[in-house]
Design a protein around this motif. Structure first.
Motif, PDB file in Angstrom:
ATOM      1  N   THR A 114       0.848  -1.187   0.000  1.00  0.00           N
ATOM      2  CA  THR A 114       0.000   0.000   0.000  1.00  0.00           C
ATOM      3  C   THR A 114       0.886   1.240   0.000  1.00  0.00           C
ATOM      4  OG1 THR A 114      -1.746  -1.147   1.194  1.00  0.00           O
ATOM      5  CG2 THR A 114      -1.792   1.251   1.283  1.00  0.00           C
ATOM      6  N   PRO A 115       0.654   2.174  -0.942  1.00  0.00           N
ATOM      7  CA  PRO A 115       1.494   3.384  -0.989  1.00  0.00           C
ATOM      8  C   PRO A 115       1.428   4.165   0.322  1.00  0.00           C
ATOM      9  CG  PRO A 115       0.164   3.198  -2.969  1.00  0.00           C
ATOM     10  CD  PRO A 115      -0.334   2.145  -2.013  1.00  0.00           C
ATOM     11  N   LEU A 116       2.538   4.759   0.669  1.00  0.00           N
ATOM     12  CA  LEU A 116       2.661   5.557   1.878  1.00  0.00           C
ATOM     13  C   LEU A 116       2.627   7.024   1.440  1.00  0.00           C
ATOM     14  CD1 LEU A 116       3.108   5.324   4.933  1.00  0.00           C
ATOM     15  CD2 LEU A 116       5.546   5.183   4.491  1.00  0.00           C
ATOM     16  N   THR A 117       1.423   7.608   1.445  1.00  0.00           N
ATOM     17  CA  THR A 117       1.243   8.967   0.945  1.00  0.00           C
ATOM     18  C   THR A 117       0.724   9.859   2.060  1.00  0.00           C
ATOM     19  OG1 THR A 117       0.749   8.099  -1.254  1.00  0.00           O
ATOM     20  CG2 THR A 117       0.122  10.378  -0.832  1.00  0.00           C
ATOM     21  N   CYS A 118       1.495  10.909   2.374  1.00  0.00           N
ATOM     22  CA  CYS A 118       1.091  11.869   3.398  1.00  0.00           C
ATOM     23  C   CYS A 118       0.339  13.024   2.728  1.00  0.00           C
ATOM     24  CB  CYS A 118       2.295  12.362   4.183  1.00  0.00           C
ATOM     25  SG  CYS A 118       3.709  12.865   3.181  1.00  0.00           S
ATOM     26  N   SER A 119      -0.553  13.666   3.499  1.00  0.00           N
ATOM     27  CA  SER A 119      -1.465  14.654   2.926  1.00  0.00           C
ATOM     28  C   SER A 119      -1.004  16.105   3.020  1.00  0.00           C
ATOM     29  CB  SER A 119      -2.830  14.551   3.608  1.00  0.00           C
ATOM     30  OG  SER A 119      -3.327  13.255   3.474  1.00  0.00           O
ATOM     31  N   THR A 120      -0.343  16.460   4.122  1.00  0.00           N
ATOM     32  CA  THR A 120       0.061  17.858   4.339  1.00  0.00           C
ATOM     33  C   THR A 120       1.558  17.919   4.606  1.00  0.00           C
ATOM     34  OG1 THR A 120      -0.243  17.749   6.735  1.00  0.00           O
ATOM     35  CG2 THR A 120      -2.193  18.347   5.401  1.00  0.00           C
TER      36      THR A 120
ATOM     37  N   CYS B 142       3.756  15.133   6.439  1.00  0.00           N
ATOM     38  CA  CYS B 142       4.908  14.578   5.714  1.00  0.00           C
ATOM     39  C   CYS B 142       6.199  14.742   6.512  1.00  0.00           C
ATOM     40  CB  CYS B 142       5.039  15.236   4.343  1.00  0.00           C
ATOM     41  SG  CYS B 142       3.691  14.805   3.211  1.00  0.00           S
ATOM     42  N   ASP B 143       6.365  15.891   7.170  1.00  0.00           N
ATOM     43  CA  ASP B 143       7.565  16.115   7.982  1.00  0.00           C
ATOM     44  C   ASP B 143       7.626  15.137   9.153  1.00  0.00           C
ATOM     45  OD1 ASP B 143       8.342  18.151   6.269  1.00  0.00           O
ATOM     46  OD2 ASP B 143       7.673  19.772   7.604  1.00  0.00           O
ATOM     47  N   ILE B 144       6.482  14.919   9.811  1.00  0.00           N
ATOM     48  CA  ILE B 144       6.432  13.960  10.928  1.00  0.00           C
ATOM     49  C   ILE B 144       6.740  12.558  10.423  1.00  0.00           C
ATOM     50  CG2 ILE B 144       4.874  12.805  12.557  1.00  0.00           C
ATOM     51  CD1 ILE B 144       3.503  15.597  12.887  1.00  0.00           C
ATOM     52  N   TRP B 145       6.099  12.174   9.321  1.00  0.00           N
ATOM     53  CA  TRP B 145       6.337  10.838   8.763  1.00  0.00           C
ATOM     54  C   TRP B 145       7.793  10.674   8.353  1.00  0.00           C
ATOM     55  CZ3 TRP B 145       1.798   8.708   5.340  1.00  0.00           C
ATOM     56  CH2 TRP B 145       0.649   8.612   6.119  1.00  0.00           C
ATOM     57  N   TRP B 146       8.403  11.698   7.809  1.00  0.00           N
ATOM     58  CA  TRP B 146       9.799  11.607   7.365  1.00  0.00           C
ATOM     59  C   TRP B 146      10.727  11.424   8.564  1.00  0.00           C
ATOM     60  CZ3 TRP B 146      11.618   9.958   3.157  1.00  0.00           C
ATOM     61  CH2 TRP B 146      12.954  10.183   2.789  1.00  0.00           C
ATOM     62  N   GLN B 147      10.423  12.124   9.662  1.00  0.00           N
ATOM     63  CA  GLN B 147      11.214  11.941  10.886  1.00  0.00           C
ATOM     64  C   GLN B 147      11.055  10.516  11.414  1.00  0.00           C
ATOM     65  OE1 GLN B 147       9.961  15.011  13.592  1.00  0.00           O
ATOM     66  NE2 GLN B 147      11.105  16.607  12.523  1.00  0.00           N
TER      67      GLN B 147
ATOM     68  N   LYS C  80       6.020   0.807   7.253  1.00  0.00           N
ATOM     69  CA  LYS C  80       4.854   1.622   6.902  1.00  0.00           C
ATOM     70  C   LYS C  80       3.908   1.804   8.086  1.00  0.00           C
ATOM     71  CE  LYS C  80       5.184   1.007   1.972  1.00  0.00           C
ATOM     72  NZ  LYS C  80       4.537   0.619   0.726  1.00  0.00           N
ATOM     73  N   GLU C  81       3.710   0.771   8.883  1.00  0.00           N
ATOM     74  CA  GLU C  81       2.873   0.917  10.071  1.00  0.00           C
ATOM     75  C   GLU C  81       3.508   1.889  11.062  1.00  0.00           C
ATOM     76  OE1 GLU C  81       2.281  -3.197  11.290  1.00  0.00           O
ATOM     77  OE2 GLU C  81       0.233  -3.085  10.516  1.00  0.00           O
ATOM     78  N   TYR C  82       4.817   1.801  11.245  1.00  0.00           N
ATOM     79  CA  TYR C  82       5.527   2.695  12.154  1.00  0.00           C
ATOM     80  C   TYR C  82       5.425   4.143  11.679  1.00  0.00           C
ATOM     81  CZ  TYR C  82       9.186   4.639  15.102  1.00  0.00           C
ATOM     82  OH  TYR C  82       9.882   5.390  16.017  1.00  0.00           O
ATOM     83  N   VAL C  83       5.692   4.367  10.407  1.00  0.00           N
ATOM     84  CA  VAL C  83       5.672   5.727   9.872  1.00  0.00           C
ATOM     85  C   VAL C  83       4.271   6.339   9.983  1.00  0.00           C
ATOM     86  CG1 VAL C  83       5.909   7.101   7.754  1.00  0.00           C
ATOM     87  CG2 VAL C  83       7.680   5.452   8.379  1.00  0.00           C
ATOM     88  N   ARG C  84       3.244   5.544   9.702  1.00  0.00           N
ATOM     89  CA  ARG C  84       1.867   6.039   9.824  1.00  0.00           C
ATOM     90  C   ARG C  84       1.473   6.279  11.274  1.00  0.00           C
ATOM     91  NH1 ARG C  84       0.730   1.961   5.687  1.00  0.00           N
ATOM     92  NH2 ARG C  84       0.273   3.074   3.753  1.00  0.00           N
ATOM     93  N   GLY C  85       2.231   5.717  12.213  1.00  0.00           N
ATOM     94  CA  GLY C  85       1.913   5.871  13.627  1.00  0.00           C
ATOM     95  C   GLY C  85       0.954   4.819  14.128  1.00  0.00           C
ATOM     96  N   SER C  86       0.727   3.762  13.324  1.00  0.00           N
ATOM     97  CA  SER C  86      -0.219   2.726  13.722  1.00  0.00           C
ATOM     98  C   SER C  86       0.459   1.526  14.368  1.00  0.00           C
ATOM     99  CB  SER C  86      -1.050   2.271  12.519  1.00  0.00           C
ATOM    100  OG  SER C  86      -0.221   1.842  11.461  1.00  0.00           O
ATOM    101  N   ALA C  87       1.772   1.512  14.421  1.00  0.00           N
ATOM    102  CA  ALA C  87       2.499   0.395  15.041  1.00  0.00           C
ATOM    103  C   ALA C  87       2.738   0.685  16.517  1.00  0.00           C
ATOM    104  CB  ALA C  87       3.838   0.176  14.340  1.00  0.00           C
ATOM    105  N   ALA C  88       2.793  -0.364  17.311  1.00  0.00           N
ATOM    106  CA  ALA C  88       3.124  -0.208  18.722  1.00  0.00           C
ATOM    107  C   ALA C  88       4.523   0.388  18.829  1.00  0.00           C
ATOM    108  CB  ALA C  88       3.061  -1.557  19.429  1.00  0.00           C
TER     109      ALA C  88
END
Length: 166
Positions: free
Chosen positions: A33-39, A43-48, A122-130
């Motif tokens: 599943t593509p990892l696409t940020c919206s704002t 995107c900055d949070i996901w990149w960190q 991808k789960e970690y970057v999205r913030g959905s991983a423990a």
């Protein structure tokens, strides 16, 4: 008796090899599943988070960390450890896509499995991983380094080491 034991060992060995390349469909779905940020803020949070994940999971040193590329050294010398390359590509609609690539140099396959690593990433970057940091938590800042010239696309090797494009 020895021939019977040898036949059983061969069958057990062959059975182990035949199931080794199977990936759980749920893991495959998350990994592809593509990892696409919206704002920009998201995107900055996901990149960190992406850099934090690579720093915590790579057996190789991060050799490049810019606004568009996080790349670990490797793979090297027949090792099964994964080398990671993460890209950030701006889309025309203002979103950005974070690409994940992982590969190893081991003839016996990679460890961890690249599909499982991709799903975990991808789960970690999205913030959905423990254990994934939430938006208010302090995170690593990317170190300024040169960008790799081939830093585009999303790929991940298949179970036999060939590249698989997401």
């Amino acid at each position: 008796m020895k021939k019977g034991l040898l036949a059983v060992l061969c069958l057990v060995s062959a059975a182990g090899c035949s199931t080794q390349g199977q990936i759980d469909p749920d893991i495959m779905q998350i990994a592809t599943t593509p990892l696409t940020c919206s704002t920009k803020a998201e995107c900055d949070i996901w990149w960190q988070r992406a850099q934090t994940w690579v720093a915590g999971h790579s057996k190789y040193k991060i050799e490049s960390a810019t606004d568009t590329l996080i790349q670990a050294a490797g793979p090297d010398g027949g090792k099964r450890a994964l080398a990671y390359q993460i890209t950030r590509t701006a889309n025309p609609d203002g979103t950005a896509t974070i690409g994940f690539a992982a590969h190893c140099d081991g003839s016996m396959g990679c460890k961890p499995n690249p599909w499982e690593a991709g799903a975990d990433f991808k789960e970690y970057v999205r913030g959905s991983a423990a254990g994934a940091p939430q938006s208010g938590e302090k995170q690593l800042q990317p170190a300024p380094t040169a960008m790799h010239p081939e830093a585009s696309g999303q790929s991940m090797p298949g179970t036999s080491g060939e590249a698989v494009t997401q």
